[in-house]
Structures are given as structure tokens and as C-alpha cells.
Design a protein around this motif. Structure first.
Motif, short mmCIF file in Angstrom:
data_model
loop_
_atom_site.label_atom_id
_atom_site.label_comp_id
_atom_site.label_asym_id
_atom_site.label_seq_id
_atom_site.Cartn_x
_atom_site.Cartn_y
_atom_site.Cartn_z
N ALA A 38 -4.79 12.13 7.64
CA ALA A 38 -3.88 12.00 8.78
C ALA A 38 -4.00 10.63 9.42
N SER A 39 -5.18 10.03 9.34
CA SER A 39 -5.40 8.72 9.96
C SER A 39 -4.58 7.62 9.30
N MET A 40 -4.10 7.87 8.07
CA MET A 40 -3.34 6.84 7.35
C MET A 40 -1.84 6.99 7.53
N ALA A 41 -1.39 7.98 8.28
CA ALA A 41 0.03 8.13 8.54
C ALA A 41 0.50 7.00 9.44
N GLY A 43 0.86 3.73 8.68
CA GLY A 43 0.60 2.40 8.16
C GLY A 43 -0.37 1.55 8.97
N GLU A 44 -0.87 2.05 10.11
CA GLU A 44 -1.78 1.23 10.93
C GLU A 44 -3.08 0.91 10.19
N VAL A 45 -3.60 1.88 9.44
CA VAL A 45 -4.85 1.67 8.72
C VAL A 45 -4.69 0.56 7.69
N GLU A 46 -3.59 0.57 6.93
CA GLU A 46 -3.37 -0.47 5.92
C GLU A 46 -3.32 -1.85 6.56
N ARG A 47 -2.61 -1.97 7.67
CA ARG A 47 -2.50 -3.28 8.32
C ARG A 47 -3.85 -3.74 8.86
N ALA A 48 -4.59 -2.83 9.48
CA ALA A 48 -5.90 -3.19 10.02
C ALA A 48 -6.88 -3.53 8.90
N PHE A 49 -6.80 -2.80 7.79
CA PHE A 49 -7.68 -3.07 6.65
C PHE A 49 -7.40 -4.44 6.07
N ALA A 50 -6.12 -4.79 5.92
CA ALA A 50 -5.76 -6.11 5.40
C ALA A 50 -6.32 -7.21 6.29
N ARG A 51 -6.22 -7.04 7.61
CA ARG A 51 -6.77 -8.06 8.53
C ARG A 51 -8.28 -8.13 8.42
N ALA A 52 -8.94 -6.99 8.29
CA ALA A 52 -10.41 -6.97 8.22
C ALA A 52 -10.93 -7.64 6.96
N MET A 53 -10.17 -7.60 5.87
CA MET A 53 -10.62 -8.16 4.59
C MET A 53 -10.04 -9.54 4.33
N ALA A 54 -9.30 -10.11 5.28
CA ALA A 54 -8.55 -11.34 5.03
C ALA A 54 -9.43 -12.54 4.70
N SER A 55 -10.66 -12.59 5.21
CA SER A 55 -11.51 -13.75 4.93
C SER A 55 -11.92 -13.79 3.46
N GLU A 56 -12.10 -12.63 2.83
CA GLU A 56 -12.45 -12.57 1.41
C GLU A 56 -11.22 -12.45 0.52
N GLY A 74 4.25 7.90 -25.58
CA GLY A 74 3.47 6.76 -25.11
C GLY A 74 3.11 6.87 -23.64
N VAL A 75 2.68 5.74 -23.07
CA VAL A 75 2.24 5.68 -21.69
C VAL A 75 3.36 5.11 -20.83
N THR A 76 3.74 5.83 -19.77
CA THR A 76 4.79 5.37 -18.87
C THR A 76 4.31 5.47 -17.43
N GLN A 77 5.07 4.88 -16.52
CA GLN A 77 4.77 4.94 -15.10
C GLN A 77 5.94 5.61 -14.37
N GLU A 78 5.59 6.49 -13.40
CA GLU A 78 6.59 7.13 -12.58
C GLU A 78 6.28 6.87 -11.11
N PRO A 79 7.30 6.63 -10.29
CA PRO A 79 7.05 6.40 -8.86
C PRO A 79 6.33 7.57 -8.22
N ALA A 80 5.39 7.25 -7.32
CA ALA A 80 4.67 8.28 -6.58
C ALA A 80 4.93 8.09 -5.09
N GLN A 81 4.59 9.10 -4.31
CA GLN A 81 4.79 9.00 -2.87
C GLN A 81 3.82 7.97 -2.28
N GLY A 82 4.33 7.19 -1.33
CA GLY A 82 3.46 6.25 -0.64
C GLY A 82 3.52 4.85 -1.23
N ASN A 83 3.03 3.90 -0.45
CA ASN A 83 3.02 2.50 -0.86
C ASN A 83 1.64 2.09 -1.35
N ILE A 84 1.62 0.95 -1.99
CA ILE A 84 0.38 0.38 -2.48
C ILE A 84 0.17 -0.98 -1.82
#
Length: 266
Positions: A38-41, A43-56, A74-84
Motif C-alpha cells: 500500500a505504501s507504493m500506491a 508513486g511517492e516511494v519511487e520518486r523518493a527512492f530515486a532521490r535517495a540513490m541519486a549520488s550513486e 519461444g520467449v516473449t514479453q507481455e505488459p504487466a501492471q505498474g511501471n518500472i
């Protein structure tokens, strides 16, 4: 031929590490999977994580996440819910990937077990502070070794145990060649396991979307060591080290002393 002293790929005591100057590792990955949080609903966590790791990891890229689907075609890719979210070092030799269900790190310049685990643990600590996952569902470490040098491939039977060579050394008459031979092995125990794949591949064959093909014949040893269950995030350091050690145990069982010499043991 003197093979390694290991009688089993799963010894009771950890295998001492031998540093190789020219290790055939082409990629090393580690990943934790977690339930939908629920904490990742929002997008705030993704943005904060990107800022926290920005120096590396100063380079960022967002996109659509995909599921890998394996079928007879063979091997294929299908869209999944959510962003990366992907974060990269300036030289792009290290990549952090955050999806709605997993955090992973990968590198093409493996610095050794201790430093690799330290890199990932720093990212895990930042993520845990922001998202507070109650548990991890899976923790895994994967090592992909590839030999493509023709001179070394020619001596493969001296570098790898017979149990691992399989049909790669079947004697063939002139005009015949073995285009590929693959072995996929799953070893399981309570709370985890190890998947070991190895074999010879022809040029321009890609087995895994995470591993680009090469334009020469090659031999792969791909080891995925993992723990599953409701894993306490506070034990991640010990879990990662244990999993990396288990993969190394198997690697050292699979190769001979001549392999270590060929790749510049220190």
C-alpha cells in the motif's frame, strides 16, 4: 587432470574464495521480491527512492513493466501492471530496477562478493525505510559465466568436471558439429534452492532476455541461488551472503584447478 577437491556442490563448510583476474562473469544480479505494498500506491516511494540513490545512480529511466512468457514458440514479453524505474551509474555498468513487486541490482563489472552485496544492501536499506515491506517473498543472487574464447573452448574438457560437460565433448567425425547442448537443473531444500543451467550455444542464440547473445560459439554456466518464504528484511545481509556463498560452492565444484589457472587465479 586434477579436479577441485569438492566431492559435492553443497559442502558443509563454505568454500574459500579464489580471486580470478579474468573471471568469465558477464553479469551478476541480485533481487528481492515483495507483495503488493500500500505504501507504493501513488508513486511517492519511487520518486523518493530515486532521490535517495541519486549520488550513486544519477541516471533514471521509467517505463512499462513486462512479464516474461515462455512457450513452445519461444520467449516473449507481455505488459504487466505498474511501471518500472531503472537507475543507472554514469558508466551504466550498474543498474537498479524497481517494479511494483521487486527490487533488483545487476552489474557487468563484478567487484567481488562483499562489495556487490554492500551495493545492494545500501539500496535495500533505502527502499525499506521508504516502503516498509513487512517481508520479502524471495531473495535471489544470480551469476552468469560465459566462455567464448575459441582457444579456451577447445580445452573445455580440462576446465570443467565431466558431470557438467555432458554431451559437449561427444566425439564427432569430420563434417559434423554439435550446435548446442543445454542442461537445466533445479536443486531444492527447505526454504530455498539453486537453479543451475549450463551448456554450449551456437552464435546469436539468446536464451534469456536479460542476457544478450554473442556472435561466436560459447559455453554458459548460469547459477541462480535463492531463498523463498516470508523473509525478514532485517536479515537481508546474512541471506545475501549465504546465497552468494552457495552459488560459489557450486561454481567451485563445477570447475577444475586448470579452470582457475586459465582465468588468472591470484
Amino acid at each position: 587432470m586434477r579436479v577441485t577437491e569438492h566431492a559435492t556442490p553443497f559442502p558443509s563448510e563454505p568454500t574459500p574464495e579464489v580471486r580470478l583476474q579474468r573471471a568469465p562473469l558477464v553479469k551478476v544480479l541480485a533481487q528481492v521480491r515483495f507483495p503488493q505494498l500500500a505504501s507504493m500506491a501513488g508513486g511517492e516511494v519511487e520518486r523518493a527512492f530515486a532521490r535517495a540513490m541519486a549520488s550513486e545512480f544519477p541516471l533514471a529511466q521509467k517505463g512499462q513493466s513486462f512479464n516474461v512468457v515462455v512457450t513452445q514458440q519461444g520467449v516473449t514479453q507481455e505488459p504487466a501492471q505498474g511501471n518500472i524505474l531503472q537507475l543507472r551509474t554514469i558508466d551504466e555498468s550498474w543498474v537498479l530496477t524497481l517494479t511494483p513487486g521487486a527490487l533488483s541490482i545487476e552489474t557487468t563489472t563484478y567487484p567481488g562478493r562483499q562489495k556487490f552485496c554492500e551495493h545492494f544492501l545500501r539500496a535495500l536499506e533505502r527502499f525499506a525505510e521508504l516502503a516498509a515491506p513487512p517481508y520479502f517473498e524471495r531473495v535471489g543472487v544470480r551469476y552468469v559465466n560465459r566462455i567464448s574464447d575459441p582457444a579456451i573452448l577447445q580445452d573445455l574438457d580440462k576446465l570443467v568436471r565431466p558431470e557438467v560437460l555432458g554431451s559437449a565433448t561427444i566425439p564427432l567425425p569430420e563434417g559434423f558439429n554439435l550446435s548446442h547442448c543445454l542442461s537445466d537443473n533445479a536443486f531444492n531444500w527447505q526454504g530455498g534452492g539453486l537453479q543451475a543451467k549450463w551448456g554450449k550455444l551456437p552464435p546469436n542464440v539468446q536464451l534469456d532476455v536479460a542476457l544478450p547473445a554473442v556472435n561466436t560459439p560459447n559455453w554458459l554456466l548460469d547459477l541462480d541461488s535463492f531463498s523463498i518464504g516470508k523473509l525478514d528484511p532485517s536479515t537481508s545481509k546474512q541471506t545475501l551472503n549465504n546465497l552468494a556463498g552457495r552459488a560459489y560452492d557450486f561454481f567451485r565444484w563445477a570447475v577444475t584447478e586448470k579452470f582457475l589457472d586459465a582465468f588468472g587465479r591470484v
